[in-house]
Motif scaffolding. Structure first.
Motif, PDB file in Angstrom:
ATOM      1  N   MET A   1      25.054  16.664   5.370  1.00  0.00           N
ATOM      2  CA  MET A   1      26.339  17.102   4.841  1.00  0.00           C
ATOM      3  C   MET A   1      26.100  17.717   3.475  1.00  0.00           C
ATOM      4  SD  MET A   1      28.393  13.575   3.954  1.00  0.00           S
ATOM      5  CE  MET A   1      27.678  12.855   5.365  1.00  0.00           C
ATOM      6  N   ASN A   2      26.824  18.833   3.146  1.00  0.00           N
ATOM      7  CA  ASN A   2      26.608  19.485   1.862  1.00  0.00           C
ATOM      8  C   ASN A   2      27.574  18.935   0.842  1.00  0.00           C
ATOM      9  OD1 ASN A   2      24.539  21.134   2.759  1.00  0.00           O
ATOM     10  ND2 ASN A   2      26.025  22.541   3.708  1.00  0.00           N
ATOM     11  N   ALA A   3      27.192  17.840   0.248  1.00  0.00           N
ATOM     12  CA  ALA A   3      28.090  17.181  -0.687  1.00  0.00           C
ATOM     13  C   ALA A   3      28.074  17.904  -2.018  1.00  0.00           C
ATOM     14  CB  ALA A   3      27.639  15.745  -0.899  1.00  0.00           C
ATOM     15  N   PRO A   4      29.243  18.115  -2.621  1.00  0.00           N
ATOM     16  CA  PRO A   4      29.247  18.685  -3.967  1.00  0.00           C
ATOM     17  C   PRO A   4      28.604  17.692  -4.925  1.00  0.00           C
ATOM     18  CG  PRO A   4      31.455  17.939  -3.309  1.00  0.00           C
ATOM     19  CD  PRO A   4      30.571  17.767  -2.124  1.00  0.00           C
TER      20      PRO A   4
ATOM     21  N   LYS B   1      13.565  -3.286  -3.805  1.00  0.00           N
ATOM     22  CA  LYS B   1      13.727  -3.004  -5.239  1.00  0.00           C
ATOM     23  C   LYS B   1      14.676  -1.847  -5.514  1.00  0.00           C
ATOM     24  CE  LYS B   1       9.633  -0.156  -6.493  1.00  0.00           C
ATOM     25  NZ  LYS B   1       9.532   0.551  -5.257  1.00  0.00           N
ATOM     26  N   ASP B   2      14.840  -0.933  -4.569  1.00  0.00           N
ATOM     27  CA  ASP B   2      15.788   0.158  -4.819  1.00  0.00           C
ATOM     28  C   ASP B   2      16.292   0.764  -3.500  1.00  0.00           C
ATOM     29  OD1 ASP B   2      13.726   1.755  -3.884  1.00  0.00           O
ATOM     30  OD2 ASP B   2      13.026   2.275  -5.891  1.00  0.00           O
ATOM     31  N   PHE B   3      17.240   1.690  -3.648  1.00  0.00           N
ATOM     32  CA  PHE B   3      17.848   2.283  -2.459  1.00  0.00           C
ATOM     33  C   PHE B   3      16.872   3.165  -1.688  1.00  0.00           C
ATOM     34  CE2 PHE B   3      21.914   1.037  -4.330  1.00  0.00           C
ATOM     35  CZ  PHE B   3      22.580   0.596  -3.204  1.00  0.00           C
TER      36      PHE B   3
ATOM     37  N   MET C   1      29.591   3.061  -1.295  1.00  0.00           N
ATOM     38  CA  MET C   1      28.383   2.707  -0.538  1.00  0.00           C
ATOM     39  C   MET C   1      27.414   1.941  -1.432  1.00  0.00           C
ATOM     40  SD  MET C   1      25.521   5.073   1.344  1.00  0.00           S
ATOM     41  CE  MET C   1      26.456   5.791   2.655  1.00  0.00           C
ATOM     42  N   GLN C   2      27.274   2.398  -2.662  1.00  0.00           N
ATOM     43  CA  GLN C   2      26.345   1.736  -3.583  1.00  0.00           C
ATOM     44  C   GLN C   2      26.732   0.265  -3.779  1.00  0.00           C
ATOM     45  OE1 GLN C   2      24.813   3.710  -7.317  1.00  0.00           O
ATOM     46  NE2 GLN C   2      26.198   2.222  -8.220  1.00  0.00           N
ATOM     47  N   SER C   3      28.023   0.025  -4.013  1.00  0.00           N
ATOM     48  CA  SER C   3      28.404  -1.372  -4.290  1.00  0.00           C
ATOM     49  C   SER C   3      28.338  -2.220  -3.021  1.00  0.00           C
ATOM     50  CB  SER C   3      29.780  -1.438  -4.949  1.00  0.00           C
ATOM     51  OG  SER C   3      30.754  -1.038  -4.029  1.00  0.00           O
ATOM     52  N   ARG C   4      28.740  -1.644  -1.870  1.00  0.00           N
ATOM     53  CA  ARG C   4      28.739  -2.449  -0.633  1.00  0.00           C
ATOM     54  C   ARG C   4      27.319  -2.752  -0.150  1.00  0.00           C
ATOM     55  NH1 ARG C   4      33.615  -1.388   2.773  1.00  0.00           N
ATOM     56  NH2 ARG C   4      35.333  -1.659   1.328  1.00  0.00           N
TER      57      ARG C   4
ATOM     58  N   GLU D   1      21.967  10.888  -4.830  1.00  0.00           N
ATOM     59  CA  GLU D   1      22.670  11.762  -3.889  1.00  0.00           C
ATOM     60  C   GLU D   1      21.866  11.915  -2.599  1.00  0.00           C
ATOM     61  OE1 GLU D   1      24.063  15.204  -5.966  1.00  0.00           O
ATOM     62  OE2 GLU D   1      24.474  16.233  -4.076  1.00  0.00           O
ATOM     63  N   GLN D   2      20.544  12.045  -2.739  1.00  0.00           N
ATOM     64  CA  GLN D   2      19.695  12.236  -1.552  1.00  0.00           C
ATOM     65  C   GLN D   2      19.725  10.995  -0.655  1.00  0.00           C
ATOM     66  OE1 GLN D   2      18.720  12.743  -4.727  1.00  0.00           O
ATOM     67  NE2 GLN D   2      18.724  14.993  -4.690  1.00  0.00           N
ATOM     68  N   ASP D   3      19.597   9.822  -1.293  1.00  0.00           N
ATOM     69  CA  ASP D   3      19.614   8.595  -0.476  1.00  0.00           C
ATOM     70  C   ASP D   3      20.992   8.393   0.156  1.00  0.00           C
ATOM     71  OD1 ASP D   3      16.973   8.119  -1.061  1.00  0.00           O
ATOM     72  OD2 ASP D   3      17.395   6.769  -2.744  1.00  0.00           O
ATOM     73  N   PHE D   4      22.050   8.712  -0.601  1.00  0.00           N
ATOM     74  CA  PHE D   4      23.407   8.609  -0.040  1.00  0.00           C
ATOM     75  C   PHE D   4      23.531   9.499   1.196  1.00  0.00           C
ATOM     76  CE2 PHE D   4      27.542  10.691   0.344  1.00  0.00           C
ATOM     77  CZ  PHE D   4      28.324   9.597   0.657  1.00  0.00           C
ATOM     78  N   GLU D   5      23.067  10.746   1.076  1.00  0.00           N
ATOM     79  CA  GLU D   5      23.219  11.675   2.200  1.00  0.00           C
ATOM     80  C   GLU D   5      22.422  11.219   3.414  1.00  0.00           C
ATOM     81  OE1 GLU D   5      22.543  15.706   1.022  1.00  0.00           O
ATOM     82  OE2 GLU D   5      24.295  15.700  -0.303  1.00  0.00           O
ATOM     83  N   ALA D   6      21.216  10.665   3.154  1.00  0.00           N
ATOM     84  CA  ALA D   6      20.382  10.199   4.275  1.00  0.00           C
ATOM     85  C   ALA D   6      21.051   9.013   4.978  1.00  0.00           C
ATOM     86  CB  ALA D   6      19.000   9.803   3.757  1.00  0.00           C
TER      87      ALA D   6
END
Ligand SMILES: C[S@@+](CC[C@H](N)C(=O)[O-])C[C@H]1O[C@@H](n2cnc3c(N)ncnc32)[C@H](O)[C@@H]1O
Length: 299
Positions: free
Chosen positions: A1-4, A59-61, A45-48, A19-24
Motif C-alpha cells: 500500500m502506498n501510505a503517505p 527486541k524490535d519490530f 498497530m504499534q501499541s497493540r 513505516e516499512q515494518d508497518f506496511e509489511a
C-alpha cells in the motif's frame, strides 16, 4: 500500500514501528484477513503489537516483522490478528435484527423443523458468542423443543481466543441483565462459584457448534444456510474482499433466506442483485445465481 509519510508515532518502551515494518505487517494482515490497515493506523498497530514483542522476547519490530513474514509460526499470525481486531459485541445487539428473526423468519423455519425439515443458521464472525447465543435464545423462545429437532447454529470466528470464550458460555451477570422479556425466562443459570457471572442454559448451548474459521479461507462445509448473521466483520475489509464474501454467502443460501449485516455495512453495487433489502441492514436472497456459482471467489 502506498501510505503517505506519517510522522513516527511516540513509542511505548522505546519501540518504534517504522513505516516499512508497518506496511509489511499490514500486507500480511490484508492477505490473511481482508482487513485493510491505512497508514493512519500505525500508532494503533504499534501499541497493540508491543505486547506481542514482549511475549516473544523480541527486541524490535524488525524482528517481529521477520518472524511474521517467514510464516514459520501460523499461531503468531493468529495472535497478531487477535491483538489488532476488535471483538466488541453484546447480546441482542442491533435489536431490530432479532425482532425480524423472531417475527418474520423463525416461525416459518421452525414449522419446517417441526415437520422434520432441516434449519441451519450461521453467526459468521461470532466474537465472544453473544450473537449466536442471542440467535439460539430467539429460537428457544418460539420452539423450546428445538434441541430435539434438526435445528443447528454454526458460530465461527478467526480468533481462537474469542471462540474459546464463546464456547464456555459464561458471562458477567450485568451483560445478561437486559435480555428481551420473551427470551429471558430460563435463558441463564447463576454461576454457583461466582455470583457475578451467569451461564447460558444448556438448551441454547446444544443448538450451537463453535469453530475457528477465517472467512477468507476455504469453508469446510457445504450446507445451505437459512439465516446468516455477518455483522460488524467486513467493516475493515476492502470493497473487493467484502463483495467476494457476499458472493460466497449467496452461494450458500437458498432464495428467500435472510442475511443480516452490521449497521454501517451494505450489500450493494455489483453484488446487489444477489440480495433484496428487507429492512435495516437485512437482506433476502434473490434467485440471481452468484457469478461462477460463488466458487471463483474462494481464495
Ligand atoms: C466487532 S466483532 C463483531 C461480533 C458480532 N458479529 C457482532 O456484531 O456483535 C468482529 C469479529 O469479526 C472477526 N473477524 C474479523 N475478520 C475475520 C475473518 N477474516 N474471518 C473470521 N472472522 C473475522 C473478529 O475476530 C471479531 O471477533
Amino acid at each position: 500500500m502506498n501510505a503517505p509519510a506519517v510522522q513516527a508515532p511516540p513509542a511505548a518502551a522505546g519501540l518504534l514501528l517504522s513505516e516499512q515494518d508497518f506496511e509489511a505487517l499490514a500486507k500480511v494482515i490484508h492477505v490473511e484477513t481482508g482487513i485493510f490497515m491505512p497508514a493512519g493506523k500505525r500508532a494503533l498497530m504499534q501499541s497493540r503489537l508491543a505486547k506481542r514483542l514482549a511475549a516473544r522476547g523480541l527486541k524490535d519490530f524488525r524482528e517481529y516483522r521477520e518472524l511474521v513474514e517467514s510464516r514459520s509460526e501460523p499461531d503468531e499470525i493468529g495472535l497478531m490478528i487477535s491483538a489488532l481486531t476488535t471483538n466488541i459485541t453484546r447480546f441482542f445487539r442491533e435489536a431490530q435484527h432479532f425482532d425480524d428473526l423472531r417475527e418474520n423468519v423463525l416461525p416459518g423455519l421452525l414449522d419446517r423443523a417441526r415437520a422434520g425439515g432441516r434449519v441451519r443458521m450461521w453467526s459468521a464472525g461470532c466474537s465472544t458468542g453473544e450473537e449466536p447465543y442471542s440467535m439460539a435464545l430467539s429460537v428457544l423462545a418460539l420452539c423450546p423443543e428445538a434441541p430435539r429437532l434438526d435445528v443447528r447454529i454454526l458460530a465461527t470466528d478467526l480468533d481462537p481466543v474469542v471462540v474459546a470464550t464463546a464456547e464456555a458460555g459464561r458471562y458477567p451477570a450485568s451483560a445478561l441483565a437486559n435480555l428481551p422479556e420473551d427470551v429471558a425466562a430460563g435463558a441463564t443459570t447463576p454461576d454457583k462459584a461466582d455470583p457475578g457471572f451467569a451461564r447460558i442454559c444448556d438448551s441454547a448451548r446444544k443448538l450451537i457448534s463453535f469453530r475457528v474459521l477465517n472467512l477468507l479461507h476455504d469453508w469446510p462445509f457445504h450446507g445451505r444456510f437459512d439465516v446468516i448473521m455477518c455483522r460488524n466483520v467486513v467493516i475493515y475489509f476492502d470493497a473487493e474482499t467484502r463483495d467476494r464474501l457476499w458472493t460466497r454467502f449467496a452461494a450458500m443460501q437458498p432464495s428467500g433466506a435472510r442475511i443480516y449485516v452490521g449497521h454501517s455495512e451494505r450489500i450493494a453495487g455489483e453484488v446487489g442483485a444477489l440480495y433484496a433489502p428487507s429492512g435495516i441492514t437485512a437482506y433476502t436472497r434473490t434467485e440471481t445465481p452468484p457469478p461462477g456459482g460463488g466458487r471463483s471467489i474462494s481464495k
